[in-house]
Design a protein around this motif. Structure first.
Motif, PDB file in Angstrom:
ATOM      1  N   LEU A 273      -4.749  -0.224  -5.765  1.00  6.89           N
ATOM      2  CA  LEU A 273      -4.712   0.125  -4.352  1.00  6.89           C
ATOM      3  C   LEU A 273      -6.050  -0.153  -3.681  1.00  6.89           C
ATOM      4  O   LEU A 273      -6.109  -0.664  -2.570  1.00  6.89           O
ATOM      5  N   GLN A 274      -7.140   0.134  -4.386  1.00  7.01           N
ATOM      6  CA  GLN A 274      -8.458  -0.161  -3.852  1.00  7.01           C
ATOM      7  C   GLN A 274      -8.686  -1.664  -3.722  1.00  7.01           C
ATOM      8  O   GLN A 274      -9.310  -2.134  -2.769  1.00  7.01           O
TER       9      GLN A 274
ATOM     10  N   LYS B  12       1.116   4.032  -3.011  1.00 12.26           N
ATOM     11  CA  LYS B  12       0.857   5.451  -2.749  1.00 12.26           C
ATOM     12  C   LYS B  12       2.036   6.315  -3.202  1.00 12.26           C
ATOM     13  O   LYS B  12       1.842   7.400  -3.752  1.00 12.26           O
ATOM     14  N   ASN B  13       3.243   5.828  -2.970  1.00 11.12           N
ATOM     15  CA  ASN B  13       4.435   6.561  -3.433  1.00 11.12           C
ATOM     16  C   ASN B  13       4.492   6.625  -4.956  1.00 11.12           C
ATOM     17  O   ASN B  13       4.844   7.659  -5.532  1.00 11.12           O
TER      18      ASN B  13
ATOM     19  N   ILE C 265       1.920   6.484  -6.997  1.00 10.81           N
ATOM     20  CA  ILE C 265       0.858   7.391  -7.437  1.00 10.81           C
ATOM     21  C   ILE C 265       1.320   8.838  -7.331  1.00 10.81           C
ATOM     22  O   ILE C 265       1.140   9.632  -8.257  1.00 10.81           O
ATOM     23  N   ALA C 266       1.928   9.187  -6.202  1.00 12.05           N
ATOM     24  CA  ALA C 266       2.401  10.558  -6.009  1.00 12.05           C
ATOM     25  C   ALA C 266       3.480  10.911  -7.036  1.00 12.05           C
ATOM     26  O   ALA C 266       3.462  12.016  -7.605  1.00 12.05           O
TER      27      ALA C 266
ATOM     28  N   CYS D  97      -3.008   2.390 -10.896  1.00 12.00           N
ATOM     29  CA  CYS D  97      -2.461   2.180  -9.549  1.00 12.00           C
ATOM     30  C   CYS D  97      -3.514   2.411  -8.482  1.00 12.00           C
ATOM     31  O   CYS D  97      -3.546   1.707  -7.467  1.00 12.00           O
ATOM     32  N   LYS D  98      -4.390   3.382  -8.696  1.00 11.59           N
ATOM     33  CA  LYS D  98      -5.462   3.639  -7.731  1.00 11.59           C
ATOM     34  C   LYS D  98      -6.433   2.461  -7.669  1.00 11.59           C
ATOM     35  O   LYS D  98      -6.905   2.100  -6.590  1.00 11.59           O
TER      36      LYS D  98
ATOM     37  N   SER E 185      -6.780  -2.789  -0.667  1.00 11.80           N
ATOM     38  CA  SER E 185      -7.372  -2.313   0.580  1.00 11.80           C
ATOM     39  C   SER E 185      -8.620  -3.115   0.955  1.00 11.80           C
ATOM     40  O   SER E 185      -8.932  -3.266   2.129  1.00 11.80           O
TER      41      SER E 185
ATOM     42  N   THR F  65       0.833  -1.197   0.000  1.00 11.55           N
ATOM     43  CA  THR F  65       0.000   0.000   0.000  1.00 11.55           C
ATOM     44  C   THR F  65       0.868   1.248   0.000  1.00 11.55           C
ATOM     45  O   THR F  65       0.616   2.183  -0.764  1.00 11.55           O
ATOM     46  N   LYS F  66       1.884   1.250   0.845  1.00 12.28           N
ATOM     47  CA  LYS F  66       2.781   2.405   0.913  1.00 12.28           C
ATOM     48  C   LYS F  66       3.518   2.590  -0.414  1.00 12.28           C
ATOM     49  O   LYS F  66       3.670   3.724  -0.902  1.00 12.28           O
TER      50      LYS F  66
END
Length: 78
Positions: free
Chosen positions: A73-74, A10-11, A13-14, A69-70, A77, A6-7
């Motif tokens: 990530l979903q 998120k990295n 995606i940013a 990626c989102k 999660s 997850t981390k």
């Protein structure tokens, strides 16, 4: 393991969002250089237009990668 993925996502995606925004800004500068009335040759105009379109294409690719990626990530999660 799940928290680590997850981390990492998120990295990513940013990073992709930042890179996409930078490419969009560069594309804007190329386009402004194209439309400003100066004495440019045809080759210079084509080069500026092509560079602008290429940067826009890479911007779309970056934001498409962000979308994927989102979604991933979903899925992780849930």
């Amino acid at each position: 393991m799940n928290n680590n993925m997850t981390k990492e996502l998120k990295n990513k995606i940013a990073d992709y969002q930042r890179f996409g925004f930078i490419l969009l800004a560069v594309s804007t500068f190329f386009y402004v250089g194209l439309v400003l009335p100066e004495d440019k040759s045809f080759i210079q105009s084509v080069t500026l237009g092509s560079a602008s379109l290429i940067c826009l294409s890479f911007t779309a690719l970056m934001y498409n990668t962000v979308r994927k990626c989102k979604v991933k990530l979903q899925e992780i999660s849930n």
